[in-house]
Scaffold this motif. Structure first.
Motif, PDB file in Angstrom:
ATOM      1  N   THR A 132       0.851  -1.177   0.000  1.00  0.00           N
ATOM      2  CA  THR A 132       0.000   0.000   0.000  1.00  0.00           C
ATOM      3  C   THR A 132       0.894   1.237   0.000  1.00  0.00           C
ATOM      4  OG1 THR A 132      -1.647  -1.200   1.311  1.00  0.00           O
ATOM      5  CG2 THR A 132      -1.859   1.190   1.205  1.00  0.00           C
ATOM      6  N   ILE A 133       0.658   2.121  -0.939  1.00  0.00           N
ATOM      7  CA  ILE A 133       1.474   3.329  -1.037  1.00  0.00           C
ATOM      8  C   ILE A 133       1.353   4.153   0.247  1.00  0.00           C
ATOM      9  CG2 ILE A 133       1.789   5.492  -2.287  1.00  0.00           C
ATOM     10  CD1 ILE A 133       2.730   3.020  -3.793  1.00  0.00           C
ATOM     11  N   SER A 134       2.461   4.670   0.714  1.00  0.00           N
ATOM     12  CA  SER A 134       2.599   5.474   1.942  1.00  0.00           C
ATOM     13  C   SER A 134       2.569   4.633   3.214  1.00  0.00           C
ATOM     14  CB  SER A 134       1.536   6.589   2.036  1.00  0.00           C
ATOM     15  OG  SER A 134       0.294   6.095   2.510  1.00  0.00           O
ATOM     16  N   SER A 135       2.490   3.303   3.051  1.00  0.00           N
ATOM     17  CA  SER A 135       2.568   2.444   4.240  1.00  0.00           C
ATOM     18  C   SER A 135       4.015   2.363   4.718  1.00  0.00           C
ATOM     19  CB  SER A 135       2.056   1.033   3.918  1.00  0.00           C
ATOM     20  OG  SER A 135       2.948   0.380   3.023  1.00  0.00           O
ATOM     21  N   THR A 136       4.195   1.920   5.954  1.00  0.00           N
ATOM     22  CA  THR A 136       5.542   1.765   6.507  1.00  0.00           C
ATOM     23  C   THR A 136       6.369   0.807   5.665  1.00  0.00           C
ATOM     24  OG1 THR A 136       4.612   2.070   8.714  1.00  0.00           O
ATOM     25  CG2 THR A 136       6.837   1.174   8.597  1.00  0.00           C
ATOM     26  N   TYR A 137       5.709  -0.247   5.173  1.00  0.00           N
ATOM     27  CA  TYR A 137       6.417  -1.271   4.391  1.00  0.00           C
ATOM     28  C   TYR A 137       6.900  -0.716   3.053  1.00  0.00           C
ATOM     29  CZ  TYR A 137       4.055  -3.956   7.961  1.00  0.00           C
ATOM     30  OH  TYR A 137       3.598  -4.411   9.173  1.00  0.00           O
ATOM     31  N   ALA A 138       6.076   0.097   2.421  1.00  0.00           N
ATOM     32  CA  ALA A 138       6.477   0.720   1.155  1.00  0.00           C
ATOM     33  C   ALA A 138       7.668   1.653   1.387  1.00  0.00           C
ATOM     34  CB  ALA A 138       5.305   1.489   0.554  1.00  0.00           C
ATOM     35  N   THR A 139       7.611   2.378   2.489  1.00  0.00           N
ATOM     36  CA  THR A 139       8.704   3.301   2.822  1.00  0.00           C
ATOM     37  C   THR A 139      10.010   2.552   3.056  1.00  0.00           C
ATOM     38  OG1 THR A 139       7.138   4.850   3.843  1.00  0.00           O
ATOM     39  CG2 THR A 139       9.459   5.085   4.438  1.00  0.00           C
ATOM     40  N   GLN A 140       9.931   1.433   3.768  1.00  0.00           N
ATOM     41  CA  GLN A 140      11.129   0.634   4.021  1.00  0.00           C
ATOM     42  C   GLN A 140      11.705   0.070   2.729  1.00  0.00           C
ATOM     43  OE1 GLN A 140      11.332  -2.139   7.454  1.00  0.00           O
ATOM     44  NE2 GLN A 140       9.282  -1.422   7.973  1.00  0.00           N
ATOM     45  N   ALA A 141      10.819  -0.423   1.862  1.00  0.00           N
ATOM     46  CA  ALA A 141      11.281  -0.994   0.596  1.00  0.00           C
ATOM     47  C   ALA A 141      11.988   0.061  -0.250  1.00  0.00           C
ATOM     48  CB  ALA A 141      10.096  -1.587  -0.165  1.00  0.00           C
ATOM     49  N   GLU A 142      11.391   1.240  -0.340  1.00  0.00           N
ATOM     50  CA  GLU A 142      11.991   2.330  -1.127  1.00  0.00           C
ATOM     51  C   GLU A 142      13.321   2.771  -0.523  1.00  0.00           C
ATOM     52  OE1 GLU A 142       8.000   4.500  -2.952  1.00  0.00           O
ATOM     53  OE2 GLU A 142       8.784   5.109  -0.999  1.00  0.00           O
ATOM     54  N   ALA A 143      13.394   2.771   0.801  1.00  0.00           N
ATOM     55  CA  ALA A 143      14.630   3.176   1.471  1.00  0.00           C
ATOM     56  C   ALA A 143      15.784   2.233   1.153  1.00  0.00           C
ATOM     57  CB  ALA A 143      14.412   3.235   2.975  1.00  0.00           C
ATOM     58  N   HIS A 144      15.455   0.997   0.774  1.00  0.00           N
ATOM     59  CA  HIS A 144      16.490   0.018   0.425  1.00  0.00           C
ATOM     60  C   HIS A 144      16.638  -0.157  -1.081  1.00  0.00           C
ATOM     61  CE1 HIS A 144      16.065  -1.026   4.717  1.00  0.00           C
ATOM     62  NE2 HIS A 144      17.293  -1.478   4.606  1.00  0.00           N
ATOM     63  N   GLY A 145      16.090   0.806  -1.839  1.00  0.00           N
ATOM     64  CA  GLY A 145      16.326   0.812  -3.274  1.00  0.00           C
ATOM     65  C   GLY A 145      15.352   0.045  -4.133  1.00  0.00           C
ATOM     66  N   ALA A 146      14.224  -0.396  -3.567  1.00  0.00           N
ATOM     67  CA  ALA A 146      13.238  -1.142  -4.353  1.00  0.00           C
ATOM     68  C   ALA A 146      12.253  -0.189  -5.033  1.00  0.00           C
ATOM     69  CB  ALA A 146      12.479  -2.118  -3.470  1.00  0.00           C
ATOM     70  N   THR A 147      11.670  -0.649  -6.124  1.00  0.00           N
ATOM     71  CA  THR A 147      10.585   0.070  -6.781  1.00  0.00           C
ATOM     72  C   THR A 147       9.280  -0.508  -6.265  1.00  0.00           C
ATOM     73  OG1 THR A 147      11.879   0.434  -8.785  1.00  0.00           O
ATOM     74  CG2 THR A 147       9.475   0.603  -8.975  1.00  0.00           C
ATOM     75  N   VAL A 148       8.409   0.341  -5.732  1.00  0.00           N
ATOM     76  CA  VAL A 148       7.182  -0.140  -5.093  1.00  0.00           C
ATOM     77  C   VAL A 148       5.971   0.040  -6.007  1.00  0.00           C
ATOM     78  CG1 VAL A 148       5.627   0.098  -3.114  1.00  0.00           C
ATOM     79  CG2 VAL A 148       8.109   0.371  -2.804  1.00  0.00           C
ATOM     80  N   MET A 149       5.252  -1.053  -6.195  1.00  0.00           N
ATOM     81  CA  MET A 149       3.996  -1.026  -6.942  1.00  0.00           C
ATOM     82  C   MET A 149       2.853  -0.894  -5.932  1.00  0.00           C
ATOM     83  SD  MET A 149       2.386  -4.006  -9.424  1.00  0.00           S
ATOM     84  CE  MET A 149       3.854  -4.043 -10.443  1.00  0.00           C
ATOM     85  N   GLY A 150       1.956   0.064  -6.152  1.00  0.00           N
ATOM     86  CA  GLY A 150       0.861   0.284  -5.221  1.00  0.00           C
ATOM     87  C   GLY A 150      -0.237  -0.762  -5.356  1.00  0.00           C
ATOM     88  N   VAL A 151      -0.731  -1.255  -4.218  1.00  0.00           N
ATOM     89  CA  VAL A 151      -1.816  -2.231  -4.195  1.00  0.00           C
ATOM     90  C   VAL A 151      -2.839  -1.826  -3.139  1.00  0.00           C
ATOM     91  CG1 VAL A 151      -0.433  -4.177  -5.016  1.00  0.00           C
ATOM     92  CG2 VAL A 151      -0.522  -3.671  -2.563  1.00  0.00           C
ATOM     93  N   ASP A 152      -3.992  -2.515  -3.164  1.00  0.00           N
ATOM     94  CA  ASP A 152      -5.065  -2.192  -2.216  1.00  0.00           C
ATOM     95  C   ASP A 152      -5.053  -3.061  -0.964  1.00  0.00           C
ATOM     96  OD1 ASP A 152      -6.068  -0.178  -3.860  1.00  0.00           O
ATOM     97  OD2 ASP A 152      -7.310  -1.588  -4.991  1.00  0.00           O
ATOM     98  N   ASP A 153      -4.676  -4.348  -1.123  1.00  0.00           N
ATOM     99  CA  ASP A 153      -4.730  -5.234   0.040  1.00  0.00           C
ATOM    100  C   ASP A 153      -3.738  -6.388  -0.103  1.00  0.00           C
ATOM    101  OD1 ASP A 153      -5.978  -7.263  -1.615  1.00  0.00           O
ATOM    102  OD2 ASP A 153      -7.889  -6.258  -1.317  1.00  0.00           O
TER     103      ASP A 153
END
Length: 291
Positions: free
Chosen positions: A178-199
């Motif tokens: 989920t975009i803006s979630s803690t998990y998305a933030t962590q992934a981006e901080a480690h250089g990953a590209t995050v795809m937004g999802v609903d659940d």
């Protein structure tokens, strides 16, 4: 001589009557003035108290008898629907207990993550109870309650995928959260590209189809998913180094200070009487309420 004495006595008696009347009138006027001042001060105090209550969120909640709680309703075992479509989960029961201690009913409103935060911002929701991780960025915008759970973030991959063995291996990989979630933030901080999802279900579908390399989520969420889907070909590749603190965000402002204090008092009671431990073990199989 007698006539003179009589006249003198009459004058003295008349003077006494006049003085008595003036004295009595003065006392009445003073008392009335004092009473008016007291009444005015009392009215001002009542007015100030009323204005304070109008600007106090906790007072408003108690006045209407309900607290509006935002959550996703799609994230087991935190907040989800059971086989009979009842809204259940750890966060659901935490919120119900808080409402009970505040002496009000709870009104749950479900929605997508970003919309819940927006609703919290503009006052549509009183609090958000949805496994929200505390971050520096969020703490600048919201006041957080004391933590009521602690998360270890897991990097989840397909069972046959071996390219990720540490958080650093997320560099250049594609994840979904989920975009803006803690998990998305962590992934981006480690250089990953995050795809937004609903659940979570949508995330796992993308993972199993090979459209993403990994997803980040709570270790307990992974355990719950595998328990419900033992055939799922997924595994935990690695864990984050930090333990995430989970708390309840409340919008900042002078009008929310008493609500924050009341929520903290409720959580403290639930921790001390074992309620949080019991709920953790019920939904996660372990006690995540303690660090």
């Amino acid at each position: 001589m007698k006539r003179t004495l009589s006249l003198l006595m009459a004058v003295l008696m008349l003077t006494a009557v006049v003085l008595t009347g003036c004295s009595s009138g003065g006392t009445t006027s003073g008392a009335a003035s004092s009473s008016d001042a007291s009444s005015s001060a009392s009215s001002e105090a009542e007015s100030e108290s009323s204005a304070a209550e109008e600007n106090d969120l906790l007072a408003q909640i108690k006045e209407k008898g309900t607290i509006t709680v935002a959550m996703e309703g799609t994230w087991a075992p935190w907040t989800y629907h059971d086989a009979d479509d009842n809204l259940v989960g750890y966060d659901v029961e935490v919120a119900q207990n808080i409402a009970e201690k505040l002496g009000v009913e709870v009104n749950f409103v479900e929605g997508e993550w970003d919309g819940l935060l927006a609703g919290l911002d503009d006052g549509r929701y009183d609090i958000m109870v949805n496994g929200v991780g505390v971050t520096e960025e969020r703490a600048e915008k919201y006041n957080f309650s004391t933590p009521y759970a602690y998360n270890r973030t897991a990097v989840i991959v397909r069972g046959d995928y071996d390219e990720i063995n540490s958080m650093e291996d997320l560099e250049g990989k594609t994840t979904a959260n989920t975009i803006s979630s803690t998990y998305a933030t962590q992934a981006e901080a480690h250089g990953a590209t995050v795809m937004g999802v609903d659940d979570l279900n949508q995330t796992i579908e993308l993972l199993l189809s090979g459209r993403i390399d990994a997803t980040l989520n709570a270790e307990v969420v992974f355990a719950d998913y595998v328990k419900e889907h033992p055939e799922a070909n997924i595994k935990i590749a690695t864990f984050s180094d930090e333990v995430e603190k989970v708390a309840i965000p409340i919008r900042k402002g002078n009008d929310t200070a008493t609500l924050l204090a009341a929520v903290n008092d409720a959580l403290k009671e639930m921790s001390e009487d074992g309620t949080l431990t019991a709920l953790s073990e019920k939904y996660f199989g372990t006690d995540i309420s303690k660090e």
